[in-house]
Design an enzyme around this catalytic site. Sequence first.
Site, PDB file in Angstrom:
ATOM      1  N   ASP A  91      -3.335  -3.961   3.270  1.00  0.00           N
ATOM      2  CA  ASP A  91      -2.624  -4.255   2.031  1.00  0.00           C
ATOM      3  C   ASP A  91      -1.405  -3.351   1.901  1.00  0.00           C
ATOM      4  O   ASP A  91      -1.353  -2.267   2.497  1.00  0.00           O
ATOM      5  CB  ASP A  91      -3.534  -4.011   0.821  1.00  0.00           C
ATOM      6  CG  ASP A  91      -4.728  -4.948   0.807  1.00  0.00           C
ATOM      7  OD1 ASP A  91      -4.652  -6.015   1.433  1.00  0.00           O
ATOM      8  OD2 ASP A  91      -5.731  -4.594   0.157  1.00  0.00           O
TER       9      ASP A  91
HETATM   10  N1  URA Z   1      -9.758  -4.004   2.682  1.00  0.00           N
HETATM   11  C1  URA Z   1      -8.894  -3.990   1.635  1.00  0.00           C
HETATM   12  O1  URA Z   1      -9.285  -4.236   0.505  1.00  0.00           O
HETATM   13  N2  URA Z   1      -7.624  -3.700   1.875  1.00  0.00           N
HETATM   14  C2  URA Z   1      -7.129  -3.396   3.105  1.00  0.00           C
HETATM   15  O2  URA Z   1      -5.946  -3.124   3.253  1.00  0.00           O
HETATM   16  C3  URA Z   1      -8.039  -3.410   4.178  1.00  0.00           C
HETATM   17  C4  URA Z   1      -9.348  -3.716   3.947  1.00  0.00           C
END
Ligand code: URA
Length: 234
Positions: free
Chosen positions: A101
Amino acid sequence: MRLDKFLAHHGFGTRKEVKSLIKKGFVSVNENIVKVDKVHVDPYHDVIKVNNELIEYEENVYYMLNKPAGYVSATEDQIHPTVIDLIDDYHPDLFPVGRLDIDTEGLLIITNDGHLAHQLLSPKKHCSKIYYARIKGIVTQDDVDLFLKGIVIDNNYQCQSAYLKILTTYQDESEVEIEIFEGKFHQIKKMFLSIGKEVLYLKRIQMKQLILDESLQLGEYRRITDEELYRLKQ
Ligand code: URA
């Protein structure tokens, strides 16, 4: 591609060191000594030699990036900078292996090897990913058990078993490590939400056998070594 960049990426030193190699007449392109670093070469067709030794063009490249927040895991984006913007490399077809993310930090593999990416991302392979997270609220042994049983997210998706390790708890926060074997969208944030807790900070620290090199500052990257690559491909 510029000759100095080509050589730097094949391990002949920094751009400055490579420029000096060129100026001293150690480098030839198509059997002609070249003393100008700004010269452009075609890595697929030109014969480039250093000290009379042929430099084979590397088809596939593999980097480990310590992703900073604020960058999207994509090759292009209209609004935000992408993780590829952080990589000073001449290969036109680089992409991130999977997604973190925009606010997640840590280990991201950048490559142009679609086959390896497929191996690592295929749900059938159950490739392990380990994250460090700071959580709002106190994570308990009951939560550890729930993660092991399989948390339900997105109303009805039952996650595979995940290993949750409590590192510390203080006041109203916890530090944990969590290992998952799949990669659903926002998976870790959603898993914690489903037990009524919020992820405050998330960083990937390991993917399969590949451990984030802690000497890499946020935004820095390095080549994945042959040994690391060998283990990733197992
Ligand atoms: N899980 C999440 O919620 N975000 C990420 O970036 C990776 C795994």
